[in-house]
Design a protein around this motif. Structure first.
Motif, mmCIF file in Angstrom:
data_model
loop_
_atom_site.group_PDB
_atom_site.id
_atom_site.type_symbol
_atom_site.label_atom_id
_atom_site.label_comp_id
_atom_site.label_asym_id
_atom_site.label_seq_id
_atom_site.Cartn_x
_atom_site.Cartn_y
_atom_site.Cartn_z
ATOM 1 N N TYR A 109 46.442 2.772 -36.229
ATOM 2 C CA TYR A 109 45.935 1.457 -36.620
ATOM 3 C C TYR A 109 45.945 0.597 -35.367
ATOM 4 C CZ TYR A 109 46.628 2.698 -41.550
ATOM 5 O OH TYR A 109 46.565 3.294 -42.778
ATOM 6 N N VAL A 119 42.141 -2.802 -37.141
ATOM 7 C CA VAL A 119 42.601 -3.706 -38.212
ATOM 8 C C VAL A 119 42.852 -5.076 -37.582
ATOM 9 C CG1 VAL A 119 43.614 -1.990 -39.773
ATOM 10 C CG2 VAL A 119 44.989 -2.879 -37.900
ATOM 11 N N ALA A 160 45.604 -2.800 -33.985
ATOM 12 C CA ALA A 160 45.641 -4.164 -34.519
ATOM 13 C C ALA A 160 45.220 -5.161 -33.445
ATOM 14 C CB ALA A 160 47.050 -4.474 -35.012
ATOM 15 N N LEU A 184 48.461 -7.494 -42.769
ATOM 16 C CA LEU A 184 48.485 -6.229 -42.021
ATOM 17 C C LEU A 184 49.582 -5.309 -42.575
ATOM 18 C CD1 LEU A 184 47.547 -4.694 -39.289
ATOM 19 C CD2 LEU A 184 49.773 -5.438 -38.486
ATOM 20 N N PRO A 199 38.484 -7.255 -34.686
ATOM 21 C CA PRO A 199 38.285 -5.807 -34.838
ATOM 22 C C PRO A 199 36.940 -5.295 -34.319
ATOM 23 C CG PRO A 199 39.119 -6.760 -36.869
ATOM 24 C CD PRO A 199 38.771 -7.910 -35.963
ATOM 25 N N LEU A 233 48.622 -3.231 -45.393
ATOM 26 C CA LEU A 233 47.654 -2.176 -45.022
ATOM 27 C C LEU A 233 48.296 -0.975 -44.362
ATOM 28 C CD1 LEU A 233 44.544 -3.712 -43.206
ATOM 29 C CD2 LEU A 233 44.542 -1.858 -44.864
#
Ligand SMILES: NC(=O)c1ccc[n+]([C@@H]2O[C@H](COP(=O)([O-])OP(=O)(O)OC[C@H]3O[C@@H](n4cnc5c(N)ncnc54)[C@H](OP(=O)(O)O)[C@@H]3O)[C@@H](O)[C@H]2O)c1
Length: 236
Positions: free
Chosen positions: A39, A60, A41, A73, A45, A76
């Protein structure tokens, strides 16, 4: 790295904050190259150069100055077992005579409170799964105050202390905490610094090695190594 070490990464899920450039992007690529789902972050994005080239890199959204963004977040990425607290803010100002106190507060939000909030939410989930690792990106400035980056130095000192506290409290849960203390790195953050710099790829490789070893503190690059050798005798 031998094949047993490489297999450590296969099938794991990682979270890398600040993954759109500099060290964060080098970490995301190094992890995806080792078959880890990542992921990535970032504040925007749409702004990850090669996410489309890497099947395993999933962009993300995250703004570490916004608690709602952090909470969204966390929902997720609840399955992560490797968390890289890499995003950093350095407004390059003195602490004492700063141009804006707001800039110093922003550095603390990104460099200290953001990682704290992520750890408070994700560590208990790692405990339930019986494994997990946090990798906190610190700096040799956590130990040595540089006036030109005074409030940044203070925020990294706070994050270093947090790292020690996390290690003490999470070790009994089977959760590992690694502190990374680079010297100047060749990224946007240090573009204006006229010093020898270590490449983000070298630092990312050192971090991959630490993950498969027992090193809980690493000092990548010549300047960080020199610094560590000098101060090691005086540290507990
Ligand atoms: N460069 C050095 O000399 C050096 C030395 C020692 C330690 N470090 C540490 O290494 C880590 C990586 O830094 P770097 O050198 O790769 O710097 P960088 O290229 O400037 O990357 C910093 C990253 O942090 C992100 N970020 C900043 N504020 C954020 C926020 N509010 N929410 C979410 N993300 C945010 C940036 O996103 P945007 O692109 O959206 O701004 C960027 O992706 C940092 O923790 C830094 O303190 C750097």
């Amino acid at each position: 790295m031998n094949s047993k070490s490489e297999s450590f990464f296969e099938g794991r899920t990682a979270l890398v904050t600040g993954a759109n450039g500099g060290l964060g992007l080098a970490l995301a690529r190094a992890l995806a190259d080792r078959d880890c789902k990542v992921y990535a972050a970032v504040r925007n994005p749409d702004n990850i150069a090669d996410a489309s080239n890497y099947r395993l890199i999933i962009p993300v959204r995250l703004d570490l100055t916004d608690p709602d963004s952090i909470d969204a977040l966390i929902t997720l990425v609840a399955d992560v077992s490797l968390v890289f607290n890499n995003a950093g803010s350095n407004r390059q100002d003195s602490a004492l005579f700063c141009r804006s106190e707001g800039a110093a507060r922003e550095e603390m939000e990104v460099n200290f409170f953001g990682p704290l909030r992520l750890a408070r939410a994700l560590a208990p989930l790692m405990k339930d799964r019986g494994e997990g690792t946090f990798v906190n990106l610190l700096s040799i400035l956590a130990f040595e105050h540089l006036v030109e980056c005074g409030s940044y130095s203070a925020s990294k000192a706070a994050a270093h202390s947090l790292t020690q506290g996390m290690r003490a409290q999470l070790q009994p849960w089977g959760v590992r905490v690694i502190g990374v203390y680079p010297g100047p790195m060749d990224t946007a953050m240090s573009a204006s610094l006229p010093l020898p710099k270590v490449s983000p790829e070298v630092v990312a490789t050192a971090i991959m090695s630490a993950l498969v070893s027992r090193d809980d503190e690493i000092y990548p690059g010549d300047i960080a190594q020199e610094f560590h050798t000098k101060w090691r005798p005086y540290r507990g």
